[in-house]
Design a protein around this motif. Sequence first.
Motif, PDB file in Angstrom:
ATOM      1  N   CYS A  30      37.987 -29.479 -56.659  1.00  0.00           N
ATOM      2  CA  CYS A  30      39.055 -28.944 -57.504  1.00  0.00           C
ATOM      3  C   CYS A  30      40.391 -29.149 -56.789  1.00  0.00           C
ATOM      4  CB  CYS A  30      38.817 -27.472 -57.770  1.00  0.00           C
ATOM      5  SG  CYS A  30      40.100 -26.752 -58.816  1.00  0.00           S
TER       6      CYS A  30
ATOM      7  N   CYS B 190      41.117 -22.225 -55.519  1.00  0.00           N
ATOM      8  CA  CYS B 190      39.943 -22.138 -56.399  1.00  0.00           C
ATOM      9  C   CYS B 190      38.727 -21.665 -55.602  1.00  0.00           C
ATOM     10  CB  CYS B 190      39.663 -23.509 -57.008  1.00  0.00           C
ATOM     11  SG  CYS B 190      38.259 -23.526 -58.123  1.00  0.00           S
TER      12      CYS B 190
ATOM     13  N   CYS C 210      38.762 -27.701 -64.449  1.00  0.00           N
ATOM     14  CA  CYS C 210      37.872 -26.882 -63.630  1.00  0.00           C
ATOM     15  C   CYS C 210      37.342 -25.724 -64.469  1.00  0.00           C
ATOM     16  CB  CYS C 210      38.628 -26.352 -62.409  1.00  0.00           C
ATOM     17  SG  CYS C 210      37.640 -25.249 -61.396  1.00  0.00           S
TER      18      CYS C 210
HETATM   19 ZN    ZN Z   1      39.139 -24.867 -59.712  1.00  0.00          ZN
END
Ligand code: ZN
Length: 162
Positions: free
Chosen positions: A115, A120, A144
């Motif tokens: 990502c 994240c 994502c």
């Molecule tokens: Zn992500």
Amino acid sequence: MAGKEGESMLVRKIEEGTVVDHIPDWKADTVSQVLRLDKLARMQADVSVAILQNVESKTLGRKDVIKIDRWHVDERDADILTLVFPTITVNYISEWKVSKYEARVPDAIEGRVRCPEVLCITNAEREPVVPRFTTLKKDRLLQCQYCDAVLGFDRVPEYVRT
Ligand SMILES: [Zn+2]
């Protein structure tokens, strides 16, 4: 005749392996990055890789070709490759027989791409979760499934996990 020589390099048959054809010219390096061909060196695998660059192509004008002797590229990696380069074709060779793999843009990608959002949960240092993306085909974006960050298909090679 230079043209003829180029052709014989191209058509030389391999017994087992993969031919990635119709790569846009001078993009073979990006393809090896997506296919993580460097891992073959780490594995000390008994394979040979031939990279042909800027060869004549009826459909593309010029193209790159990668021939991998004694290695079958993972289908999921071939699918990711079509995100980046829609023109590519992947042929698997087994006992001299060529079969064309119908690579297609997958609906979702799991585990292969990082990502782009550093915060994240998939990039957490401790107990990171496996990254998953949904492909937004019209917009040529990956999204994502955890943080909604988007990544353009063209930038996927930078984020392929090694
Ligand atoms: Zn992500």
